[in-house]
Design a protein around this motif. Structure first.
Motif, PDB file in Angstrom:
ATOM      1  N   GLY A  71       3.777 -56.519  22.403  1.00 53.55           N
ATOM      2  CA  GLY A  71       3.206 -57.524  21.513  1.00 53.55           C
ATOM      3  C   GLY A  71       2.541 -56.933  20.271  1.00 53.55           C
ATOM      4  O   GLY A  71       1.858 -57.635  19.544  1.00 53.55           O
ATOM      5  N   TYR A  72       2.718 -55.620  20.068  1.00 49.89           N
ATOM      6  CA  TYR A  72       2.027 -54.952  18.961  1.00 49.89           C
ATOM      7  C   TYR A  72       2.695 -55.322  17.626  1.00 49.89           C
ATOM      8  O   TYR A  72       3.892 -55.125  17.448  1.00 49.89           O
ATOM      9  N   PRO A  73       1.950 -55.915  16.693  1.00 53.12           N
ATOM     10  CA  PRO A  73       2.566 -56.440  15.466  1.00 53.12           C
ATOM     11  C   PRO A  73       2.774 -55.372  14.397  1.00 53.12           C
ATOM     12  O   PRO A  73       1.809 -54.783  13.912  1.00 53.12           O
ATOM     13  N   THR A  74       4.026 -55.117  14.036  1.00 47.97           N
ATOM     14  CA  THR A  74       4.277 -54.113  13.005  1.00 47.97           C
ATOM     15  C   THR A  74       4.955 -54.728  11.787  1.00 47.97           C
ATOM     16  O   THR A  74       5.407 -54.021  10.895  1.00 47.97           O
ATOM     17  N   GLU A  75       4.995 -56.024  11.750  1.00 41.21           N
ATOM     18  CA  GLU A  75       5.708 -56.717  10.690  1.00 41.21           C
ATOM     19  C   GLU A  75       5.215 -56.314   9.300  1.00 41.21           C
ATOM     20  O   GLU A  75       4.014 -56.354   9.021  1.00 41.21           O
ATOM     21  N   GLY A  76       6.154 -55.911   8.456  1.00 39.75           N
ATOM     22  CA  GLY A  76       5.802 -55.592   7.073  1.00 39.75           C
ATOM     23  C   GLY A  76       4.997 -54.311   6.927  1.00 39.75           C
ATOM     24  O   GLY A  76       4.488 -54.009   5.859  1.00 39.75           O
ATOM     25  N   GLY A 105       9.755 -52.385  17.519  1.00 39.00           N
ATOM     26  CA  GLY A 105       8.906 -52.378  18.714  1.00 39.00           C
ATOM     27  C   GLY A 105       9.087 -51.166  19.614  1.00 39.00           C
ATOM     28  O   GLY A 105       8.532 -51.124  20.705  1.00 39.00           O
ATOM     29  N   ARG A 106       9.893 -50.164  19.172  1.00 35.43           N
ATOM     30  CA  ARG A 106      10.059 -48.967  20.013  1.00 35.43           C
ATOM     31  C   ARG A 106       8.991 -47.930  19.672  1.00 35.43           C
ATOM     32  O   ARG A 106       8.565 -47.795  18.530  1.00 35.43           O
ATOM     33  N   ILE A 107       8.575 -47.196  20.721  1.00 33.16           N
ATOM     34  CA  ILE A 107       7.620 -46.115  20.495  1.00 33.16           C
ATOM     35  C   ILE A 107       8.356 -44.962  19.805  1.00 33.16           C
ATOM     36  O   ILE A 107       9.448 -44.565  20.221  1.00 33.16           O
ATOM     37  N   ARG A 108       7.756 -44.414  18.765  1.00 36.31           N
ATOM     38  CA  ARG A 108       8.416 -43.334  18.020  1.00 36.31           C
ATOM     39  C   ARG A 108       8.455 -42.048  18.847  1.00 36.31           C
ATOM     40  O   ARG A 108       7.596 -41.822  19.703  1.00 36.31           O
ATOM     41  N   PRO A 109       9.442 -41.177  18.562  1.00 36.42           N
ATOM     42  CA  PRO A 109       9.521 -39.902  19.269  1.00 36.42           C
ATOM     43  C   PRO A 109       8.203 -39.131  19.148  1.00 36.42           C
ATOM     44  O   PRO A 109       7.596 -39.121  18.079  1.00 36.42           O
ATOM     45  N   GLY A 110       7.792 -38.520  20.252  1.00 34.61           N
ATOM     46  CA  GLY A 110       6.556 -37.739  20.219  1.00 34.61           C
ATOM     47  C   GLY A 110       5.368 -38.522  20.738  1.00 34.61           C
ATOM     48  O   GLY A 110       4.385 -37.941  21.186  1.00 34.61           O
ATOM     49  N   ALA A 111       5.435 -39.855  20.663  1.00 36.16           N
ATOM     50  CA  ALA A 111       4.270 -40.658  21.043  1.00 36.16           C
ATOM     51  C   ALA A 111       4.420 -41.301  22.412  1.00 36.16           C
ATOM     52  O   ALA A 111       3.536 -42.015  22.875  1.00 36.16           O
ATOM     53  N   GLY A 112       5.558 -41.037  23.080  1.00 34.94           N
ATOM     54  CA  GLY A 112       5.856 -41.727  24.333  1.00 34.94           C
ATOM     55  C   GLY A 112       4.785 -41.557  25.398  1.00 34.94           C
ATOM     56  O   GLY A 112       4.317 -42.541  25.977  1.00 34.94           O
ATOM     57  N   LYS A 113       4.362 -40.305  25.623  1.00 32.85           N
ATOM     58  CA  LYS A 113       3.394 -40.072  26.706  1.00 32.85           C
ATOM     59  C   LYS A 113       2.052 -40.698  26.385  1.00 32.85           C
ATOM     60  O   LYS A 113       1.361 -41.198  27.264  1.00 32.85           O
ATOM     61  N   LEU A 114       1.690 -40.640  25.126  1.00 29.86           N
ATOM     62  CA  LEU A 114       0.418 -41.245  24.725  1.00 29.86           C
ATOM     63  C   LEU A 114       0.469 -42.749  24.987  1.00 29.86           C
ATOM     64  O   LEU A 114      -0.439 -43.321  25.592  1.00 29.86           O
ATOM     65  N   ALA A 115       1.582 -43.384  24.556  1.00 29.87           N
ATOM     66  CA  ALA A 115       1.694 -44.837  24.715  1.00 29.87           C
ATOM     67  C   ALA A 115       1.679 -45.216  26.188  1.00 29.87           C
ATOM     68  O   ALA A 115       0.988 -46.159  26.592  1.00 29.87           O
ATOM     69  N   SER A 116       2.409 -44.466  27.024  1.00 33.41           N
ATOM     70  CA  SER A 116       2.479 -44.865  28.425  1.00 33.41           C
ATOM     71  C   SER A 116       1.145 -44.586  29.128  1.00 33.41           C
ATOM     72  O   SER A 116       0.720 -45.364  29.978  1.00 33.41           O
TER      73      SER A 116
END
Lengths: 322, 484
Positions: free
Chosen positions: B7-12, B22-33
Motif C-alpha cells: 500500500g506504499y504510495p509512490t505515485e508521481g 510497487g516492487r522493492i528495489r534491488p539491495g533493499a529486499g532484506k531491509l523491507a522484509s
C-alpha cells in the motif's frame, strides 16, 4: 594541555563531588532526625549552614526553616548555585567544553546524571522518593568517577580532575565537622550521651566513614577518635589529611607547582601536629577556619599556576621566545 | 497492523526503495522484509530505543528561539535507513572528487593569474560583485595549492532518478559528525540487519580528516600540532566540533586560547606555557578569523592570524577566501570549469540554472517566477529562497523586485521533485523527500565519506530538509550486494 580545559576539568570534578556530598548529607540528616527525640533534634537548618548558604537562604525564605523549603533549596533550586541540580548542571556544562578529552562513556554518564536529576526531581522532593533519588545520584556520580579512573588516560587532564575532587572533598569534610560539632550536645549531660553517639555516628555516615572508622580505629564512637579519623587518617579517602596527601602528590607529579605545593605542605604539617585531645569546641572551630582559608589559598595558587597563569604570563614576546 | 509495502504510495515520485510498480528495489529486499516482520510493538520498541540512545549519547543540535535563547535539541533520526548501491556510489564519488579538484584550481587561479577570466571562461563581472572574494588573499600560496580542504556538496535525485549536485559548501560545512553518530545508533538499534548486509563503514572519516590536515603542516614534524578552532559551546555546530576533536585526538581551542607571537607563529596557552600550533581546522567564518584584518570587534578570532597564515607559519583549513567558490553564481559555471581546468566532462550534472546576471536568463526567470526556485547567491541553510510554485502573488512580486534590483545576487532553478525514501510516521511508512550531503577531503590526497548525511523533510510533501526547520535525518548505507 590547554589551560582553559584544565580549569574546566578541575571545576567539573569539584561540582560533581559537591553534588555527591550534599546528597549524602541530606540522606544522613533525614536518618538522624528519625532517631532523635523532637526536642533536641537539630532539624534542617545546619545543612544550609554547612553549605555556607545562610544568607542566600534567608533572602529567599526569611526565617522560615522547614523540611520542604530547605530540601527544595538544597536539591532543586536553580537560582541557588550550590543546589544539587545547579551543581550537576554546571558539571555537565563544563564537561561539554571538553567532551573531546574524556572517554565517551564518561560524558554519557554525566549527561545521563543530569537528565536523571532533572527528570526525577518531583519524586526526589517527595518524602518517599527522596532516599532512592539521592542514592541514585550518588551511585551515578560514583560511576563517573569509576569510568574516569578505569578508562581515561591518567594524564595531566586526569590529574586536574583529581585535584578538583580532592580539594572539594577536604573542604566538605571540614564544613560538616564544623557545623555538626557546633550543634552537638555538651559532654556533661550524661542521660543524653547515647544520642550524642548517634550524632557522631551521623557525622561519620555523612562521609560514608562509619564502617571504615570501626575498621581503622578499632574503638567505639568517641568525639576524639572521630575527629582524629576525619582530620588525620592517612587511609580514609575522605579524611582531610589524606585528601591533602593526594593533592600534594598530584601537584608534584604535574610539575611546576611550587606555589600550590608550599600551601599544601603547610596544611599537612598543621594537621599532623594537631593534638585533638586538647582541642576545645572553640579551638576546633578556629582550626577549621584556618584549614578553609588554606583551601582557598590552594585554589588560588592552582588557578594562577595552571589555569590562568600561562595566559597572563604569555605576552606575545614570551610566546615567541618559547 | 504491520508495515504494508503493497500500500506504499509512490505515485508521481521517485522512491529510492520502492519502484512505481510497487516492487522493492534491488539491495533493499532484506531491509523491507525485516521491517515488515516487525509487529507494531516491536517497531515502537525499536523507535524508543533509538530515541533513548540519542538522548543518552547526548547527540544534540542547537536551535535559537526568541524566548529561550539557545537550547539543545535531541538529534532527529529516522529508524529506516537509506540504501545506495556501491556501484552507483563509486561513480558519484569520482564525480565529487573531479568537481572539488576543479574548484580548488579555480580558487587558486582567482587569487593569482585569473586565467579563467582572461580566457573568457568566467565573467569578471561576477568576480567583482562576489561577496566572498577576499582581496587580502590575493597572491597567497597555501600549502599544496589547495584552498578547500573540506567540502560538503549537496546532492539530490530528481523524479527520473538522476543525481544532481545542488550546491557546494566550501566555507565551514557541517553535518559529518551526525553521519557517524547515526551509524552508531543504528548499530545499537537494528543490529540484525548489520549481519545480513555488507554495509560499508563510515567511521574512518576522522583519521582521513586528520591525515588531510596533517599534510598541510608547515613544520616537517612527525606529530604536527593540529587543532580545531570553535566559536564555543553556543555555536549550533559545537557538538560536531567537539566530536571531531575527540575522534582525532586533537585540541579543541577557542580564539582566546591562541596567540600570535612576534615571530608570526601561532601558539596556544597550555598548562605549561605557550605551545606552537601547525594546522588549524577553523570552524569560524573568514570575517571573524582575525580582528586585525576583518571585523575589528570580533572576539572569536585571533589577532595576527592572517599574518601568520600568509607567511606560511600556520595552515588554515579551509583557507581564507575559499568561499569565493561557494556561491550559487559560480556554481552554474562548474561544468565549464571542469572542462577548462581538467579537460574532462563533468561526471555529475548540475541542476540546470539561470544566472540572473545574464540578461536573457533574467528575462526568462522574471517571466516564469511562479515555476522556479530562486536562490540568493551567498546564503546557506535554506534561508532567503523563493519557492515559486508555492509562493503567494505578493511574495512573487517582492522577489521580482529583488531580482531586478540586484541580479548578481540570484540564480534560479526549475523546481525539482526530490526523490523519496520510506520514513516511519506513526507505525506506518510514508514517502518523504531527501537530499544527501557527502564530504570531500583534499590535500595531498582525496577522500570522500562513504555515502553521506541523508537529510529528510519530515512534513508530508515538504522539500525543506534543514534540521533548524523541522528536518530529520537517516543513516545512509552504501551496500555491496546486488539483487539481494
Amino acid at each position: 594541555m590547554l589551560a582553559r580545559v584544565a580549569g574546566n576539568m578541575y571545576w567539573m570534578a569539584r561540582y560533581l563531588e559537591r553534588a555527591e556530598d550534599v546528597a549524602r548529607l541530606v540522606n544522613v540528616n533525614a536518618n538522624l532526625l528519625l532517631d532523635l527525640p523532637r526536642g533536641i533534634a537539630p532539624g534542617w537548618r545546619p545543612l544550609v549552614t554547612i553549605m555556607g548558604a545562610d544568607a542566600a537562604y534567608a533572602e529567599k525564605h526569611g526565617d522560615a526553616v522547614d523540611e520542604t523549603k530547605v530540601l527544595r533549596f538544597l536539591i532543586a533550586d536553580r537560582e541557588h548555585a550550590q543546589s544539587i541540580l545547579s551543581t550537576i548542571a554546571s558539571a555537565r556544562e563544563n564537561a561539554r567544553t571538553f567532551r573531546d578529552a574524556i572517554p565517551r562513556e564518561a560524558w554519557e554518564e554525566i549527561n545521563g546524571l543530569y537528565h536523571y536529576t532533572r527528570d526525577q526531581l518531583q519524586s526526589g522532593l517527595s518524602k518517599r522518593g527522596r532516599f532512592g533519588y539521592l542514592k541514585e545520584i550518588i551511585r551515578r556520580s560514583q560511576t563517573v568517577t569509576g569510568i574516569l579512573a578505569g578508562c581515561m588516560n591518567h594524564d595531566e587532564g586526569y590529574s586536574f580532575i583529581q585535584l578538583g575532587r580532592k580539594l572539594e572533598r577536604a573542604d566538605m569534610t571540614t564544613r560538616i565537622l564544623d557545623v555538626r560539632t557546633a550543634t552537638l550536645l555538651s559532654n556533661d549531660v550524661s542521660e543524653l550521651r547515647s544520642f550524642e553517639n548517634i550524632q557522631w555516628m551521623s557525622v561519620l555516615k555523612s562521609l560514608t566513614g562509619y564502617q571504615m572508622y570501626r575498621l581503622e580505629m578499632q574503638v567505639r564512637v568517641h568525639r576524639e577518635d572521630v575527629l582524629r579519623f576525619l582530620l588525620q587518617s592517612r587511609l580514609f579517602p575522605r579524611s582531610v589529611l589524606r585528601c591533602l596527601d593526594e593533592l600534594g602528590q598530584r601537584v608534584e607529579r604535574l610539575g611546576g607547582g611550587e606555589h600550590p605545593l608550599r600551601v599544601v605542605v603547610r596544611l599537612q604539617r598543621s594537621l599532623v601536629e594537631l593534638d585533638v585531645s586538647t582541642l576545645s569546641p572553640e579551638g576546633l572551630h578556629e582550626f577549621v577556619d584556618v584549614l578553609q582559608i588554606g583551601f582557598a589559598e590552594v585554589h588560588a595558587a592552582l588557578d594562577e599556576t595552571y589555569f590562568l597563569g600561562s595566559r597572563v604570563a604569555a605576552s606575545a614576546s614570551e610566546a615567541s621566545a618559547a | 497492523m504491520t508495515i504494508d509495502w503493497k500500500g506504499y504510495p509512490t505515485e508521481g515520485l521517485f522512491d529510492e526503495m520502492v519502484t512505481s510498480s510497487g516492487r522493492i528495489r534491488p539491495g533493499a529486499g532484506k531491509l523491507a522484509s525485516t521491517l515488515a516482520r516487525f509487529s507494531d510493538d516491536e517497531l515502537a520498541t525499536r523507535k524508543a530505543a533509538l530515541e533513548l540512545s540519542i538522548k543518552e549519547m547526548g547527540i544534540t543540535f542547537t536551535v535559537y528561539t526568541q524566548e529561550e535563547g539557545s537550547i539543545d535539541r535531541s538529534w532527529p533520526l529516522d529508524l529506516i535507513p537509506r540504501i545506495i548501491r556501491k556501484r552507483e556510489w563509486d561513480a558519484i564519488e569520482r564525480g565529487l572528487i573531479q568537481r572539488v579538484r576543479a574548484l580548488n584550481m579555480f580558487i587558486d587561479d582567482l587569487y593569482h593569474a585569473q586565467r579563467c577570466i582572461s580566457d573568457g571562461v568566467f565573467p569578471s563581472a561576477l568576480l567583482e560583485n562576489s561577496a566572498n572574494f577576499r582581496p587580502q588573499c590575493v597572491g597567497v600560496k597555501p600549502p599544496l595549492g589547495v584552498w578547500a580542504h573540506i567540502c560538503g556538496s549537496d546532492l539530490v535525485r530528481d523524479e527520473h532518478g538522476t543525481v544532481y549536485v545542488l550546491e557546494d559548501n566550501l566555507r565551514v560545512p557541517s553535518g559529518v559528525s551526525y553521519l557517524m553518530e547515526n551509524r552508531l545508533v543504528m548499530k545499537r538499534v537494528l543490529p540484525e540487519l548489520f549481519e545480513d548486509y555488507t554495509i560499508r563503514p563510515v567511521d574512518d572519516y576522522p583519521s582521513q580528516l586528520f591525515d588531510t590536515l596533517a599534510a598541510l603542516s608547515p613544520r616537517p614534524a612527525a606529530h604536527p600540532e593540529v587543532v580545531i578552532l570553535t566559536p564555543g559551546i553556543y555555536n549550533s555546530a559545537y557538538f560536531e566540533h567537539s566530536y571531531l576533536a575527540q575522534q582525532m585526538g586533537c585540541e579543541l581551542v577557542q580564539g582566546d586560547d591562541l596567540v600570535v607571537g612576534d615571530d608570526d607563529c601561532v601558539y596556544m596557552h597550555t598548562t605549561r606555557g605557550p605551545a606552537r600550533v601547525d594546522v588549524i581546522y577553523r570552524r569560524i567564518d573568514d570575517l571573524f578569523l582575525d580582528p586585525e584584518v576583518f571585523h575589528p570587534d570580533s572576539a572569536l578570532g585571533v589577532p595576527g592570524l592572517m599574518r601568520a597564515w600568509k607567511r606560511g607559519n600556520v595552515a588554515l583549513a579551509n583557507a581564507p577566501g575559499a568561499g569565493v567558490a561557494d556561491d550559487k553564481a559560480v556554481y552554474t559555471f562548474v561544468p565549464d570549469l571542469i572542462r577548462y581546468y581538467l579537460g574532462e566532462k563533468a561526471i555529475l550534472p548540475n541542476v540546470p540554472s539561470y544566472v540572473c546576471e545574464r540578461k536573457e536568463d533574467r528575462e526568462y526567470v522574471l517571466d516564469n517566477l511562479d515555476k522556479l526556485v530562486v536562490k540568493p547567491a551567498n546564503e546557506s541553510g535554506g534561508y532567503g529562497m523563493l519557492m515559486g510554485p508555492k509562493a503567494s502573488k505578493k511574495e512573487l512580486a517582492e522577489f521580482a523586485a529583488l531580482v531586478r534590483k540586484n541580479p548578481r545576487n540570484y540564480i534560479a532553478q526549475p523546481m525539482l521533485t526530490l526523490s523519496t525514501v520510506p520514513t516511519l510516521i506513526g507505525s506506518n511508512v510514508e514517502p518523504r523527500h531527501v537530499d544527501l550531503r557527502p564530504f570531500i577531503l583534499s590535500s595531498d590526497r582525496h577522500a570522500v565519506t562513504m555515502g553521506g548525511l541523508t537529510r529528510v523533510a519530515m512534513r508530508k510533501g515538504s522539500l525543506v530538509v534543514n534540521s533548524s526547520q523541522g528536518g530529520g535525518s537517516k543513516d545512509t548505507w552504501v551496500v555491496d550486494e546486488e539483487g539481494s
